[in-house]
Design an enzyme around this catalytic site. Structure first.
Site, PDB file in Angstrom:
ATOM      1  CD1 TRP A 559      30.947  38.931  44.035  1.00  0.00           C
ATOM      2  CD2 TRP A 559      32.394  40.851  45.078  1.00  0.00           C
ATOM      3  NE1 TRP A 559      32.645  39.037  44.452  1.00  0.00           N
ATOM      4  CE2 TRP A 559      33.606  39.382  44.730  1.00  0.00           C
ATOM      5  CE3 TRP A 559      32.847  41.833  46.024  1.00  0.00           C
ATOM      6  CZ2 TRP A 559      34.528  39.223  44.786  1.00  0.00           C
ATOM      7  CZ3 TRP A 559      33.843  41.530  46.296  1.00  0.00           C
ATOM      8  CH2 TRP A 559      34.746  40.269  45.853  1.00  0.00           C
ATOM      9  CB  CYS A 594      36.952  35.357  43.069  1.00  0.00           C
ATOM     10  SG  CYS A 594      35.898  34.154  41.876  1.00  0.00           S
ATOM     11  CG  HIS A 651      36.032  31.178  45.565  1.00  0.00           C
ATOM     12  ND1 HIS A 651      36.550  32.498  45.427  1.00  0.00           N
ATOM     13  CD2 HIS A 651      37.075  31.388  46.684  1.00  0.00           C
ATOM     14  CE1 HIS A 651      36.986  33.408  45.850  1.00  0.00           C
ATOM     15  NE2 HIS A 651      37.291  32.099  46.909  1.00  0.00           N
ATOM     16  CG  ASP A 674      41.054  33.449  48.285  1.00  0.00           C
ATOM     17  OD1 ASP A 674      40.826  34.132  47.346  1.00  0.00           O
ATOM     18  OD2 ASP A 674      40.140  32.799  48.514  1.00  0.00           O
ATOM     19  CE1 TYR A 837      32.592  34.168  41.840  1.00  0.00           C
ATOM     20  CE2 TYR A 837      31.651  36.227  41.364  1.00  0.00           C
ATOM     21  CZ  TYR A 837      32.439  35.646  41.898  1.00  0.00           C
ATOM     22  OH  TYR A 837      33.442  36.144  42.121  1.00  0.00           O
TER      23      TYR A 837
END
Length: 1003
Positions: A559, A594, A651, A674, A837
């Site tokens: 990220w 993600c 997400h 997840d 984000y």
């Protein structure tokens, strides 16, 4: 050892002197010839002389051929060893020599089968990729003689009783003397060890014309360094202790190959060889098959040993194959009827493997060498799972073929038979282990048994079966099954709750190699075999294995905005390229965020048969202290203080459908899982499965990770003011700030389907408030939650213009309305930041501060504008901008904090191609893009793919000038019929998340 002359006359080699050479070999033959002569063991001098002369002629040919070097293989020493060429005129057709620098004789399709065969490259006569010959059934027949002939390829053999051909796979080296060393070894000695690396030659030669050893109609292939010599040998009279040494240049020939090892004592000889003595009446008849053809039949073993001058004779005869009716019922082929089973099991889209679903019968067709008699011949089907299948572990299943199947159990039943064919139905229970099984067929006829070998061709992959009611993944909705199990195309939603974006995603669960990598993930995870039938445990382990944080899983997250050494997450169009790259390189793929983790997980779950979908949650909270509130702090100057909690613009996670037998009733159905590594769960980076119904009702005490998921979708956002003395004052609570417009692709269409009501009751309703209070009471701060009664008379609202495209001005407005009868003096502060984000700031774009006075019951606004030149260089991946507005009412001390996050819109790609295509006929697709910016775009890449149409492909392009339109073309040939989608994306130094798609129909 006997040598057959070209006319078939045997010449016997006796165990005389141990030195080599043509005269020595001729001497052996001369001394031993008498015992093979007709009439009681004598032979004339002229016969002996004739045989001597003919043998000398052959040995002369060998010496002449020795000067012709063969191609050098790894480890081959040309100065020490010289091999015969494969084209020397003295060779007999079909004769061969195992041995050589790279594994010796590579038999190709020829050689002994069921343990004698040597089809894998690098093996030898009876070898199996370095295994000592009969590691399988060869040893059952005659392990000492045929144990390691020519198996000069690699190490790792575990069979200790190697013999002819250099013992244990050529001595654990890449080459070795390989085939031909006609010596025996005790169990502890593991053969004579074959030789040394790169020996480059063998010692004996066998012929396809010799006693049925080999099929004379098949070619004999050889590896580098092998020898072909002109005099074929057979085993009519084997002297086991004396290696035969042809006259070839071997100045440093190792002594340990010329004589028995010292450890080979007389006692060892007796105990070791006596096991293989058989009489003519009790000799076992053993048949071994390869591709339905007989290659070796041994009924008698004749071994000649010399003990103290006394000779014990045990004849060994290689006989002609018996008639077909004398042997057992031999299987020649298993047809898994993929077309028939695929339609019935919804697995016909798989291009590889024999794939079925558990809890449902599938049919195989067995082909035998002779007629199958249902009344006389008994069949048994075995399924072997894993490396060490055991009945008590449920990994070795034996099923007699009966007249009917047993419901809910592993069973097999005869469906029909005709001639040499039999159709057998096999069923697995609805809780069977998911994975690859080897299928073994056993036959029994007249007391004779045949067992097929475990091969990669005879395997079946068993998946979850959501079409069967007893399976824990059962979903009673054909439309949803078509979408969530069978559909290879979908969307990933991104952006903000106000400006939702979507991009096509190629899940591609049926594409080649995807099933392989999914099974590899389960294998690598070390999940117990018995747990591989449990969708709860499998989905949890998949969420761990899709990220690389713990176990070298599929994807590495990044990220940072710096993607050197990998690919930007926005450049991926689907899961297929990621999973293939992981499979081929056997290391994590760089990089993912993600939606990429979610896309890959959807692919893996659907491939395994678990209904799954990707779900996007907007304004998704990340609660770091398990308080189930998202706390925002600001100082007395109205500037933000980092408190640890964060809110992601969006997400993406997954939902998987399954029953939850581990929980009370009512918690089955969709479960949140997840794979994005945010927080650890039980010490590893995984999340779920978490029952959605538990999240909705605030039952955060149920497994797995329900507290974390609840905070993501329904936490309250609380604003705190920290004064100069570090005291906290609760300013306000936003109850609807978290968890908005939860999105997934609609069933049967490309529309967005909103899932928010599945996760929580309507905001502000009594049920929703009860759920929040229930959840918070199980958090780490159960007594700190309290609704704030706010006394406010000025209303605030901050917002940006709708649908701002990259390259346009950003215009922001803070609107204020005074609802009191008195004027209000207000201090306002606005900031604009480029954001990741995940809610992490990237770069400041600008800020402004302004004092405003609003008359009684009046309105006022504050505006700010930023041009592309001011913001373009500040943007990161998703082109998200966050406007944060803070205001203080000087007259009442009312404090306002608000924000508006928005995504700058990207242009679309235009994809054109024939919308109707024909299977196997090439078409051309065109992708068009126009640069909307007033700067040149560099580092330009187009990515295109489509399941059943086109493998993922990257197309680099030259820089694109401002306003320039470019087109790229790509040829593709449809591989599958039905509705398909061409997906394309564009990346550059200034623009990302540019996508396009086109639906087509292939007939």
């Amino acid at each position: 050892m006997s040598i057959r002359m070209p006319d078939g006359t045997p010449v016997v080699l006796n165990s005389g002197t141990e030195s080599g050479g043509d005269h020595e070999m001729a001497g052996r033959a001369t001394r031993a010839a008498g015992r093979h002569a007709p009439g009681g063991g004598t032979n004339s001098a002229s016969d002996r002389s004739s045989r001597y002369n003919r043998l000398s002629e052959l040995m002369k040919g060998k010496r002449e051929a020795a000067t012709a070097p063969q191609a050098q293989g790894p480890g081959y020493n040309r100065s020490t060893y010289t091999s015969h060429t494969a084209t020397n005129n003295s060779y007999q057709p079909g004769s061969f020599m195992a041995g050589g620098a790279q594994g010796g004789y590579m038999a190709g399709s020829t050689g002994f089968s069921s343990g004698y065969r040597s089809a894998p490259p690098g093996a030898g006569f009876g070898g199996y990729t370095g295994a000592a010959g009969g590691r399988f059934r060869a040893a059952d027949v005659f392990p000492s003689v045929f144990g390691g002939t020519g198996a000069a390829g690699g190490s790792g053999s575990t069979y200790p009783r190697a013999g002819m051909g250099g013992g244990l796979g050529g001595g654990h080296h890449s080459g070795g003397l390989g085939g031909g060393h006609a010596g025996f070894a005790p169990p502890s000695a593991a053969g004579f060890q074959g030789g040394f690396s790169g020996g480059g030659f063998g010692l004996n030669d066998f012929s396809s014309t010799t006693d049925g050893l080999f099929d004379p109609h098949r070619p004999q292939n050889f590896g580098p360094g092998g020898i072909r010599m002109g005099d074929p040998l057979d085993f009519d009279d084997l002297d086991p202790l004396t290696p035969v040494t042809p006259d070839i240049p071997t100045p440093s020939f190792p002594d340990h190959l010329r004589r028995q090892p010292a450890s080979f004592t007389e006692t060892t000889r007796t105990s070791y060889f006596d096991r293989f003595k058989t009489s003519e009446s009790s000799a076992p008849k053993e048949s071994v098959t390869q591709n339905g053809e007989d290659h070796l039949f041994i009924s008698k073993a004749y071994i000649e040993l010399e003990r103290g001058g006394r000779k014990n004779m045990n004849p060994m005869v290689i006989q002609e194959p018996p008639s077909e009716d004398d042997g057992p019922l031999k299987l020649t082929n298993i047809d898994f009827l993929n077309a028939e089973n695929g339609r019935a099991h919804h697995t016909d889209e798989f291009e590889e493997h024999n794939v079925v679903r558990r809890g449902q019968p599938f049919t195989v067709e067995l082909r035998f060498e002779k007629t199958y008699d249902e009344g006389e011949d008994k069949l048994k089907v075995e399924l072997h799972f894993g490396d060490n299948p055991l009945p008590n572990k449920g990994t070795l299943l034996r099923m007699p073929v009966r007249k009917s199947l047993e419901d809910g159990k592993f069973s097999a039943a005869l469906e029909s038979s005709e001639g040499g064919y039999a159709k057998v139905k096999i069923t697995t229970p609805p809780d069977a282990i998911v994975g690859k099984y080897h299928v073994v067929i056993e036959t029994m006829s007249d007391g004779k048994t045949f067992r097929s070998r475990k091969t990669d061709d005879n395997t079946v992959v068993v998946l979850f079966n959501p079409w069967v009611k007893e399976d824990m993944t059962y979903l009673d909705d054909d439309a949803q099954l078509g979408e969530y199990v069978l559909n290879e195309h979908g969307y990933q939603y991104y952006g903000t709750s106000i400006r939702i974006g979507k991009r096509p995603w190629n899940f591609g669960q049926f594409e080649p190699k995807i099933l392989d990598v999914c099974l590899r993930l389960l294998d690598r995870s070390k999940i117990k075999a018995e747990s591989r039938g449990d969708a709860v445990k499998v989905s949890r382990i998949v969420s761990k294995m899709v990220n690389s944080a713990d176990d070298g899983g599929v994807l590495t997250g990044n990220w940072s905005g710096n993607y050197a050494g990998g690919r930007s997450p926005t450049a991926w169009n689907g899961s297929v390229e990621i999973l293939r790259q992981y499979y081929e390189r056997n290391r994590p793929v760089c990089y993912g965020q993600c939606w990429v983790f979610s896309g890959v997980m959807t692919t893996v779950l659907r491939c395994l048969g678990i209904p799954a979908r990707s779900v996007t949650n907007y304004d998704s909270a990340h609660d770091t202290d398990v308080s189930m509130t998202i706390d925002n702090y600001m100082d007395h100057n109205l500037r933000e203080i980092d408190g640890g909690d964060s809110v992601w613009n969006f997400h993406v996670w997954n939902e998987a459908w399954m029953a939850r037998p581990d929980l009370p009733e009512g918690y089955g159905g969709w479960q949140a899982v997840d794979a994005t590594p945010q927080e650890t769960s039980d010490g590893v980076y995984c999340c779920g499965p978490c029952p959605i119904s538990a999240v909705k009702n605030g039952h955060v005490y149920l497994p797995y990770d329900t507290k974390f998921v609840f905070a993501e979708v329904n936490a309250d956002k609380v604003y705190w003011l920290v004064d100069r003395h570090k005291n906290l004052r609760k300013l306000r609570t936003r109850k609807a700030a978290i968890g908005n417009k939860m999105s997934t692709k609609a069933v049967g269409s490309n529309a967005r389907h909103d899932l928010t009501e599945n996760y929580k009751f309507p905001e502000g309703s009594d049920q929703e408030r009860v759920a929040v209070r229930t959840a918070v009471s199980h958090g780490l701060k159960p007594n700190t939650y309290d609704d704030v009664i706010e006394d406010e008379d000025v209303e605030f609202d901050v917002h940006a213009d709708d649908e701002i495209y990259i390259g346009q001005n950003i215009h922001v407005t803070l609107s204020m309305k005074n609802t009191s009868s008195e004027p209000r003096n207000i201090t306002t502060h606005l900031t604009a930041r480029a954001m990741y984000y995940t809610g992490v700031p990237a770069h400041d774009i600008g800020e402004m501060e302004k004092d405003v006075t609003i008359p009684p019951n009046g309105e006022e606004s504050v505006e700010m504008t930023y041009t592309p030149r001011e913001y373009l260089d500040m943007l990161v991946d998703q082109a998200i901008v966050k406007i944060h507005a803070m205001a203080h009412v000087d007259d009442t001390n009312q404090v306002y904090s608000g924000q508006d996050d928005f995504r700058l819109m990207s242009p679309d790609l235009t994809v054109t191609a024939p919308t109707k295509m024909t299977l196997g006929e090439q078409v051309t697709a065109e992708i068009e893009f126009t640069n909307p910016l007033d700067v040149t775009l560099s580092m330009v890449e187009f990515h295109i793919e489509g399941p059943g149409l086109q493998k993922p492909k990257k197309i680099s392009h030259t820089p694109i000038k401002p306003g320039e339109t470019v087109k790229v073309t790509e040829r593709m040939t449809p591989r599958k019929v039905g509705k398909k989608t061409i997906m394309a994306s564009f990346t550059s130094n200034k623009l990302t998340q540019v996508t396009g798609e086109l639906d087509v129909v292939v007939s």
